[in-house]
Design an enzyme around this catalytic site. Structure first.
Site, PDB file in Angstrom:
ATOM      1  N   CYS A   6       3.610  -8.841  -9.830  1.00 31.35           N
ATOM      2  CA  CYS A   6       3.630  -7.941  -9.532  1.00 31.35           C
ATOM      3  C   CYS A   6       3.324  -6.513 -10.374  1.00 31.35           C
ATOM      4  CB  CYS A   6       4.966  -7.927  -9.589  1.00 31.35           C
ATOM      5  SG  CYS A   6       6.010  -5.412  -9.901  1.00 31.35           S
TER       6      CYS A   6
ATOM      7  N   CYS B 121      -1.353  -3.670  -5.448  1.00 31.59           N
ATOM      8  CA  CYS B 121       0.909  -3.721  -5.538  1.00 31.59           C
ATOM      9  C   CYS B 121       0.070  -4.947  -4.779  1.00 31.59           C
ATOM     10  CB  CYS B 121       0.921  -3.195  -4.345  1.00 31.59           C
ATOM     11  SG  CYS B 121       2.812  -3.702  -3.753  1.00 31.59           S
TER      12      CYS B 121
HETATM   13  N1  DGL Z   1       4.815  -5.776  -6.065  1.00 30.10           N
HETATM   14  C1  DGL Z   1       4.798  -5.149  -6.155  1.00 30.10           C
HETATM   15  C2  DGL Z   1       3.679  -4.369  -6.858  1.00 30.10           C
HETATM   16  O1  DGL Z   1       2.704  -5.618  -7.483  1.00 30.10           O
HETATM   17  C3  DGL Z   1       6.041  -4.043  -6.337  1.00 30.10           C
HETATM   18  C4  DGL Z   1       6.581  -3.790  -4.912  1.00 30.10           C
HETATM   19  C5  DGL Z   1       7.149  -2.591  -5.530  1.00 30.10           C
HETATM   20  O2  DGL Z   1       8.094  -3.010  -5.611  1.00 30.10           O
HETATM   21  O3  DGL Z   1       7.966  -0.931  -5.211  1.00 30.10           O
HETATM   22  O4  DGL Z   1       3.455  -3.480  -7.587  1.00 30.10           O
END
Ligand code: DGL
Length: 251
Positions: free
Chosen positions: A70, A180
């Site tokens: 993440c 993301c």
């Molecule tokens: N998958 C996430 C990232 O790589 C977070 C997305 C979220 O929860 O806003 O930033």
């Protein structure tokens, strides 16, 4: 021992998929913080609390290593986590470096959540690599919601992306960087709206390569395939199917 993989939701499955491809003989614990997703549009201190809870869960499970799959969590908490825990912690880094290296006088557009776009970590990275000031940052929260709801309809997604990109002259860009992990599911949708020749780059391979380096030359955990156990905000989720359908997506 297992390898922990953590995300606010299902975005980290794109990293897990790459990890399984390259390291199939390991066991994985995948933690989706489904109760608190999305992270990227919430106050930073609130999100930090969720991340610390997840890290405690992984510490309790005695993981060999933890992949923070993440970008948002990496950008606000990885330093604190590394100070707190003894096991190796691997984070995400938007692939700005390869994008800038091959930009060849064209621009680079980095897409991420609102938190990641605001955070110092990304600004420091860009400052270090972008002496020509060719990198633009753009927050794109909508795709996280779409991905969580399993919305991959071409019309809906391409319309959303075209609206978001309306103020950019995309023909001046060499690549779009997906900062993301949720966005990775939409690679083919990005390619549909971007002019030909604009690359779509993510950081998943880099992260898995760092995991491999970290494991070094130790024997794989199993001769056969390892398994994945899924947790939803810390509770075991026996409904594997929900995650598997994301792992089966082509992008
Ligand atoms: N998958 C996430 C990232 O790589 C977070 C997305 C979220 O929860 O806003 O930033």
């Amino acid at each position: 021992m297992s390898i922990g993989v953590f995300d606010s939701g299902i975005g980290g499955l794109t990293v897990l998929k790459e990890a399984i491809r390259q390291l199939p003989h390991e066991n994985y614990l995948y933690y989706a913080d489904t109760r608190h997703v999305p992270y990227g549009t919430k106050p930073k201190d609130e999100v930090k609390g969720y991340i610390y809870n997840a890290a405690e869960f992984f510490a309790g499970q005695g993981v060999e290593a933890l992949v923070i799959a993440c970008n948002t969590a990496t950008s606000i908490a990885i330093n604190d986590l590394r100070e707190r825990y003894g096991f190796p912690i691997i984070g995400m880094e938007p692939a700005v470096k390869p994008a800038v290296e091959k930009a060849d006088d064209r621009r680079v557009l980095v897409l991420a959540t609102p938190i990641t776009v605001k955070e110092k970590k990304l600004h420091d990275l860009v400052e270090r690599l972008d002496s020509e000031q060719t990198v633009d940052l753009h927050a794109l929260p909508g795709l996280v919601e779409y991905a969580e709801k399993f919305i991959f309809d071409e019309n809906i997604i391409t319309q959303y992306l075209m609206n978001e990109f309306s103020r950019y002259d995309l023909s001046r860009y060499s690549s779009v960087v997906l900062g993301c992990t949720h966005f990775v599911f939409y690679k083919r949708h990005f390619k549909m709206v971007l002019p030909q020749g604009v690359d779509v780059i993510d950081g998943n391979l880099g992260t898995v390569n760092r995991l491999k380096t970290m494991l070094g030359n130790r024997e794989p955990a199993y001769d056969g395939n390892g398994c994945v156990t899924f947790y939803c905000s810390g509770e075991k989720d026996t409904d594997d199917g929900k995650y598997r359908r994301y792992l089966e997506l082509e992008y």
